[in-house]
Design an enzyme around this catalytic site. Structure first.
Site, PDB file in Angstrom:
ATOM      1  N   LYS A  36       0.858  -1.187   0.000  1.00 40.61           N
ATOM      2  CA  LYS A  36       0.000   0.000   0.000  1.00 40.61           C
ATOM      3  C   LYS A  36       0.887   1.227   0.000  1.00 40.61           C
ATOM      4  O   LYS A  36       2.013   1.189   0.511  1.00 40.61           O
ATOM      5  CB  LYS A  36      -0.890   0.032   1.246  1.00 40.61           C
ATOM      6  CG  LYS A  36      -2.111   0.912   1.087  1.00 40.61           C
ATOM      7  CD  LYS A  36      -3.207   0.184   0.346  1.00 40.61           C
ATOM      8  CE  LYS A  36      -4.458   1.006   0.207  1.00 40.61           C
ATOM      9  NZ  LYS A  36      -5.545   0.200  -0.359  1.00 40.61           N
TER      10      LYS A  36
HETATM   11  P1  NAD Z   1     -13.729   7.567  -2.858  1.00 35.71           P
HETATM   12  O1  NAD Z   1     -12.731   8.645  -2.583  1.00 35.71           O
HETATM   13  O2  NAD Z   1     -14.222   7.372  -4.242  1.00 35.71           O
HETATM   14  O3  NAD Z   1     -15.015   7.757  -1.910  1.00 35.71           O
HETATM   15  C1  NAD Z   1     -14.878   7.962  -0.544  1.00 35.71           C
HETATM   16  C2  NAD Z   1     -16.269   8.192   0.038  1.00 35.71           C
HETATM   17  O4  NAD Z   1     -16.131   8.321   1.447  1.00 35.71           O
HETATM   18  C3  NAD Z   1     -16.943   9.458  -0.448  1.00 35.71           C
HETATM   19  O5  NAD Z   1     -18.322   9.220  -0.642  1.00 35.71           O
HETATM   20  C4  NAD Z   1     -16.747  10.430   0.712  1.00 35.71           C
HETATM   21  O6  NAD Z   1     -17.757  11.402   0.805  1.00 35.71           O
HETATM   22  C5  NAD Z   1     -16.847   9.472   1.872  1.00 35.71           C
HETATM   23  N1  NAD Z   1     -16.237  10.030   3.083  1.00 35.71           N
HETATM   24  C6  NAD Z   1     -15.021  10.592   3.209  1.00 35.71           C
HETATM   25  N2  NAD Z   1     -14.849  11.049   4.469  1.00 35.71           N
HETATM   26  C7  NAD Z   1     -15.983  10.759   5.137  1.00 35.71           C
HETATM   27  C8  NAD Z   1     -16.435  10.986   6.457  1.00 35.71           C
HETATM   28  N3  NAD Z   1     -15.661  11.587   7.342  1.00 35.71           N
HETATM   29  N4  NAD Z   1     -17.682  10.547   6.797  1.00 35.71           N
HETATM   30  C9  NAD Z   1     -18.481   9.933   5.889  1.00 35.71           C
HETATM   31  N5  NAD Z   1     -18.106   9.707   4.623  1.00 35.71           N
HETATM   32  C10 NAD Z   1     -16.878  10.118   4.251  1.00 35.71           C
HETATM   33  O7  NAD Z   1     -13.034   6.248  -2.272  1.00 35.71           O
HETATM   34  P2  NAD Z   1     -13.349   4.749  -2.665  1.00 35.71           P
HETATM   35  O8  NAD Z   1     -12.384   4.323  -3.708  1.00 35.71           O
HETATM   36  O9  NAD Z   1     -14.804   4.566  -2.859  1.00 35.71           O
HETATM   37  O10 NAD Z   1     -12.883   4.001  -1.329  1.00 35.71           O
HETATM   38  C11 NAD Z   1     -13.743   3.873  -0.194  1.00 35.71           C
HETATM   39  C12 NAD Z   1     -13.206   2.773   0.701  1.00 35.71           C
HETATM   40  O11 NAD Z   1     -13.143   1.547  -0.027  1.00 35.71           O
HETATM   41  C13 NAD Z   1     -11.796   2.998   1.242  1.00 35.71           C
HETATM   42  O12 NAD Z   1     -11.724   2.430   2.528  1.00 35.71           O
HETATM   43  C14 NAD Z   1     -10.927   2.199   0.289  1.00 35.71           C
HETATM   44  O13 NAD Z   1      -9.694   1.798   0.874  1.00 35.71           O
HETATM   45  C15 NAD Z   1     -11.821   1.016   0.034  1.00 35.71           C
HETATM   46  N6  NAD Z   1     -11.541   0.272  -1.207  1.00 35.71           N
HETATM   47  C16 NAD Z   1     -11.558   0.884  -2.414  1.00 35.71           C
HETATM   48  C17 NAD Z   1     -11.330   0.142  -3.548  1.00 35.71           C
HETATM   49  C18 NAD Z   1     -11.407   0.735  -4.930  1.00 35.71           C
HETATM   50  O14 NAD Z   1     -11.295  -0.025  -5.906  1.00 35.71           O
HETATM   51  N7  NAD Z   1     -11.644   2.034  -5.071  1.00 35.71           N
HETATM   52  C19 NAD Z   1     -11.062  -1.234  -3.447  1.00 35.71           C
HETATM   53  C20 NAD Z   1     -11.064  -1.826  -2.192  1.00 35.71           C
HETATM   54  C21 NAD Z   1     -11.326  -1.058  -1.070  1.00 35.71           C
END
Ligand code: NAD
Length: 414
Positions: A106
């Protein structure tokens, strides 16, 4: 007392619960918990206003015995080394659960992208890539997007890496389609979360059609999870993000919500298809299925008791603290862990890497079909461990992953 949250300690406690079941020796535990390599870099960037600012970046390579290390790059003000270690370790166990030939890594940069221009973000991404370029590459470590990074960020990583290495699209995944990205990658994590939710409902006897779903986060993972669950017949009744919460007991129009978020700088607040509610109460909303899909460490001893869902599926990485996990287990809430639930993203990243190495591309149907097969298999492999050991899905997933990584390590030598 407020719960102390250290994501790396949290992951290692989850590891130990599985290692106890397997009777794993302390010395083996130490090898498997300790990151293989940690790189910390200083990133001086000339900002648009002429000032020089030093950012701090990390790349942690946790384990590579089953293949090149793999994991996203996160840009966030709260990124610190222990968080990156935790997320790298989770990637080792996640790639093992879905049985793809990768290890775990990571990366992260402590910064606030919402306060930076596109030009500053490009400079930061290029400087970060240059400084970690000696430890990444198609056969070493392959970054991908995570919170606040996207296909454009990955295009800059590929371009910067290619300056010395030549054209090597397999050095990074989550790229734009035009630069060798895979069809379906953008939707892949949410698609996988929806498939796992469907499988879990199947074994728990929850009728997915009409089931009420609550989500925290409506970014990449949350929005696509909502889209696919809506298509499967579930009702998205509440969503909260950093801008607020919206709910509608009859179920919201997920397409309209996605359009609203796109038009309103990424936030659900102000959506006219529901009433607003206090986002801090999102986990206590009435529902059958709860999906955290935002940040880590959000479900704690303080709020776990208020959860009403029967099933919680972790779209986010590390959303649940150990204390909360035990409360949910004792309450009878089934938790499907991150290392299984959100593994669809890295699975399609694996497909992207395979396509890049062969320079031969698949259509979206083929990608989704292959993803579905891997996710279903992984769910049932974990379920078998749950039945065999009478444990939670989190511990079952760790048992499966630990066995696979341990065997590979034993055969290669320590
Ligand atoms: P993103 O940046 O597209 O979305 C993040 C979301 O979280 C947004 O809707 C934002 O408004 C919300 N958020 C941020 N701070 C917040 C808070 N304090 N309270 C409530 N909501 C809040 O990110 P993503 O890619 O969707 O990733 C989200 C999670 O999924 C992370 O934990 C990431 O590690 C995990 N993840 C992502 C992927 C991927 O392919 N993108 C894969 C596996 C896991």
């Amino acid at each position: 007392m407020t719960e102390h949250i250290n994501l790396f300690e949290n992951v290692n406690r989850q590891f130990d619960e599985a290692a106890d079941i397997l009777g794993m020796a302390p010395e083996v535990r130490e090898v498997l918990k300790t990151p293989y390599r940690e790189v910390a870099v200083a990133l001086p960037i000339r900002m648009d206003d002429g000032s020089l600012k030093v950012f701090h970046g990390y790349r942690v390579q946790h384990n590579g015995v089953r293949g090149p290390q793999k994991g996203g790059i996160r840009f966030h003000p709260e990124v610190d080394l222990d968080d990156v270690r935790a997320l790298a370790s989770l990637m080792t166990w996640k790639t093992a659960v879905v049985n793809i030939p990768f290890g775990g890594a990571k990366g992260g940069v402590t910064c606030d992208p919402s306060k930076m221009s596109q030009h500053e973000l490009e400079s930061l991404t290029r400087r970060y890539t240059a400084k970690i370029s000696m430890v990444i590459g198609p056969n070493r470590d392959i970054p991908a997007p995570d919170v606040n990074t996207n296909a454009q960020t990955m295009a800059w990583v590929m371009d910067e890496f290619g300056r010395k290495a030549g054209h090597a699209p397999a050095c990074v995944t989550g790229k734009p389609i035009e630069l060798g990205g895979s069809q379906g990658r953008e939707a892949a994590t949410g698609k996988g979360v929806a498939i796992i939710t469907r499988e879990a409902c199947g074994v728990l006897g929850i009728e997915l059609k009409g089931a009420r779903v609550v989500l925290q986060g409506f970014g990449n993972v949350g929005s696509f999870t909502a889209k696919f669950l809506d298509e499967m017949g579930a009702k998205v009744v509440a969503v909260a993000d950093h801008t607020g919460g919206v709910r509608n007991a009859k179920g919201m129009d997920v397409k309209a919500l996605a359009a609203h978020v796109k038009a309103n700088k990424g936030g659900v607040a102000g959506f006219s298809g529901g009433e607003s509610f206090d986002a801090s109460t999102v986990f206590a909303q009435d529902c059958e299925i709860l999906i955290p899909a935002a940040l880590g460490g959000v479900i704690t001893k303080e709020n776990a008791g208020g959860i009403k869902a029967k099933l919680m599926v972790e779209g986010a990485n590390a959303p649940t603290t150990t204390g909360a996990d035990h409360i949910l287990r004792d309450k009878g809430v089934t938790v499907i862990p991150d290392i299984l639930a959100n593994a669809g993203g890295v699975t399609v990243s694996y497909f992207e890497w395979v396509q890049n190495l062969q320079q031969f591309f698949w259509d979206e149907d083929e990608v989704f079909q292959k993803e579905e097969k891997i996710m279903e298999q992984a769910f049932h492999d974990v379920h078998d461990k749950v039945v065999k050991h009478g444990c939670t899905y989190r511990t079952g997933a760790f048992v499966l992953a630990l066995e696979r990584v341990y065997k590979a390590n034993l055969m290669r030598g320590w």
